[in-house]
Design an enzyme around this catalytic site. Structure first.
Site, PDB file in Angstrom:
ATOM      1  N   GLU A 136      55.533  64.114   1.996  1.00 14.71           N
ATOM      2  CA  GLU A 136      54.458  64.996   1.581  1.00 14.71           C
ATOM      3  C   GLU A 136      54.118  66.060   2.625  1.00 14.71           C
ATOM      4  O   GLU A 136      53.007  66.097   3.167  1.00 14.71           O
ATOM      5  CB  GLU A 136      53.209  64.179   1.239  1.00 14.71           C
ATOM      6  CG  GLU A 136      53.408  63.219   0.089  1.00 14.71           C
ATOM      7  CD  GLU A 136      52.153  62.492  -0.348  1.00 14.71           C
ATOM      8  OE1 GLU A 136      52.181  61.849  -1.406  1.00 14.71           O
ATOM      9  OE2 GLU A 136      51.129  62.566   0.379  1.00 14.71           O
ATOM     10  N   GLU A 183      56.381  57.064  -4.490  1.00 15.54           N
ATOM     11  CA  GLU A 183      55.027  56.512  -4.427  1.00 15.54           C
ATOM     12  C   GLU A 183      54.377  56.655  -5.791  1.00 15.54           C
ATOM     13  O   GLU A 183      54.431  57.721  -6.411  1.00 15.54           O
ATOM     14  CB  GLU A 183      54.136  57.230  -3.412  1.00 15.54           C
ATOM     15  CG  GLU A 183      54.441  56.957  -1.962  1.00 15.54           C
ATOM     16  CD  GLU A 183      53.448  57.642  -1.023  1.00 15.54           C
ATOM     17  OE1 GLU A 183      52.301  57.913  -1.475  1.00 15.54           O
ATOM     18  OE2 GLU A 183      53.818  57.912   0.121  1.00 15.54           O
TER      19      GLU A 183
END
Length: 483
Positions: free
Chosen positions: A182, A387
């Site tokens: 991220e 995720e």
């Protein structure tokens, strides 16, 4: 383009009606991050990361919580790996702590730090669990931040050197590598809104950081390719925002375009296409001329990948700014400073529907739509859900059991969305539940529980929740049950 009003509220209920079988070879795993679970913050040569500094700064993290101990995974490694085996996980995605391996961000590796990860990988392989290593999940060595951090090109160069150290130590056994987790959060929450470490609030620095994270990714992939086994896989994990307009107006469609450029195409553009999107450069021209992008950078960034890691929790709902929403409604934390440089005329809104303990809307249709879009945009690139999960207000009952039906429902419906995407031709290769353990949840401290395994923080006791047992059955069988 689907507006909030056009979402199908009945989709989750319909998704629970019959069992679904996932493809043979589909990878079932769970994920964690080093600072969130390891603890041992000052042991065996590890030095400060930016999250150590940030968490110890008064007012930054709920209740003044830090990751000094976290879930003590550094000392309870074997117990945690045994728990993964008990749950039948086929893979474990973990991150390496840069300041544990290379404490100053420069120079040779500390062997005690590498030894921890060598032992972890060996333990996983002994249990038949595939290790999936992420090089960077936000714990930049503080010394590199003191030298300027991600807004500086030198940090990307140091990251490449660190990647080489990790690959030399683990590349003979780790077959799946992720460069960054991220990078949008690292750049725009860390240097734009300041709600993540290092807590800086300069929009130009946020854009500079985004570019140098992209460059770090490309340089690291090259280092990995030179050092790991020929059959090893290289990837990056992005939190692709599934952005929807509040209405079907042209103004709200323009808001979607602006946020999509900043949240998504600022990374997929250079990484997967070899260029920054022209609209992003135009949107931010009042802030920077992007002269920090040097000749040859895009060629360095644009490296072939074996799959794209996708993190998804909730959709993003936007409109033209009219006073009805603010950037603090984007789900990423409250700040007087926006993480969206060049998007001052965009407002964020709470999507409809049930919410998790994070206040995030539960909407598996967003995951399905996102996977379909990625398959359309990058048709030859396999996808892995790296995720997906939810925080709820879990507790152990007097019998020592943790029942979490809301999490089971969340996982079921999101896995149904993944299965639907696969059935429609999307090449999704695996799913990693976030997270294996309750842990330090960044600025929320220990107040939010994402784990499939409950952690009693005073004692460190691990208690698999009902959702862990449920997910275990799905992982072992490859079959998602009906309602």
């Amino acid at each position: 383009m689907v507006t909030a009003a056009q979402q199908s509220a009945s989709a989750p209920d319909a998704a629970r009606t019959f069992a679904r079988t996932f493809p043979k070879g589909f990878v079932w795993g769970s994920a964690t991050a080093s600072y969130q679970i390891e603890g041992a913050a000052a042991e065996d040569g590890r030095t400060l990361s930016i999250w150590d500094t940030y968490a110890r700064t008064p007012g930054r993290v709920r209740n003044g919580d830090t990751g000094d101990i976290a879930t003590d995974h550094y000392h309870r490694r074997r117990e945690d790996v045994a728990l993964m085996a008990e749950l039948g996980l086929g893979a474990y995605r973990f991150s390496l702590a840069w300041p544990r391996i290379q404490p100053t961000g420069r120079g040779p590796a500390v062997q005690k730090g590498l030894d921890f990860y060598r032992r972890l990988v060996d333990d996983l392989l002994d249990r038949g669990i595939q290790p999936v290593a992420t090089l960077y999940h936000w714990d930049l060595p503080q010394e590199l931040e003191d030298a300027g951090g991600w807004p500086e090109r030198a940090t990307a160069e140091r990251f490449a050197e660190y990647a080489a150290l990790a690959a030399d130590a683990l590349g003979d056994r780790v077959k799946t590598w992720t460069t960054l987790n991220e990078p949008w959060c690292s750049a725009f929450l860390g240097y734009g809104s300041g709600v993540h470490a290092p807590g800086r609030t300069d929009p130009v620095d946020a854009l500079r950081a985004a570019h140098h994270l992209n460059l770090a990714h490309g340089l690291a992939v090259q280092e990995l390719r030179e050092r790991v086994a020929a059959d090893a896989r290289c990837s990056v994990t992005l939190n692709i925002h599934h952005v929807r307009p509040l209405t079907d107006s042209e103004a709200d469609a323009e808001a979607v375009r602006r946020i999509d450029a900043l949240a998504n195409r600022a990374f997929t553009g250079p990484m997967l296409r070899g260029a920054y999107p022209e609209d992003l450069l135009k949107d931010t021209t009042a802030l920077t001329d992007w002269s920090f992008v040097k000749d040859g950078d895009l060629r360095q960034i644009h490296q072939p990948l074996d799959f794209l890691g996708v993190n998804y929790y909730t959709p993003t709902l936007v409109s033209e700014a009219d006073g009805s929403g603010t950037h603090t409604s984007d789900g990423h934390g409250n700040s007087a400073h926006s993480p969206w440089p060049g998007a001052d005329r965009v407002a964020f809104h709470q999507p409809p529907g049930d919410t998790t303990a994070m206040g995030w809307a539960v909407d598996p249709t967003g995951l399905y739509d996102l996977l379909r879009r990625l398959a359309s945009d990058f048709p030859k690139l396999p996808l892995v859900i790296t995720e997906n999960g939810a925080a709820f207000d879990d507790y152990a009952d007097p019998a020592g059991q943790v029942n979490d039906p809301d999490r089971i429902a969340y996982l079921h419906d999101h896995l149904a969305a993944v299965h639907r995407a696969i059935a429609d031709g999307v090449d999704v290769r695996g799913y990693f539940l976030w997270s294996l353990l309750d842990n330090f949840e960044w600025a929320h401290g220990y107040g939010k529980r994402f784990g499939a395994v409950y952690v009693d923080y005073p004692t460190g006791t691990r208690i698999p929740k009902a959702s862990a047992r449920w997910y275990s059955e799905v992982a072992r069988s490859g079959v998602l049950p009906g309602a």
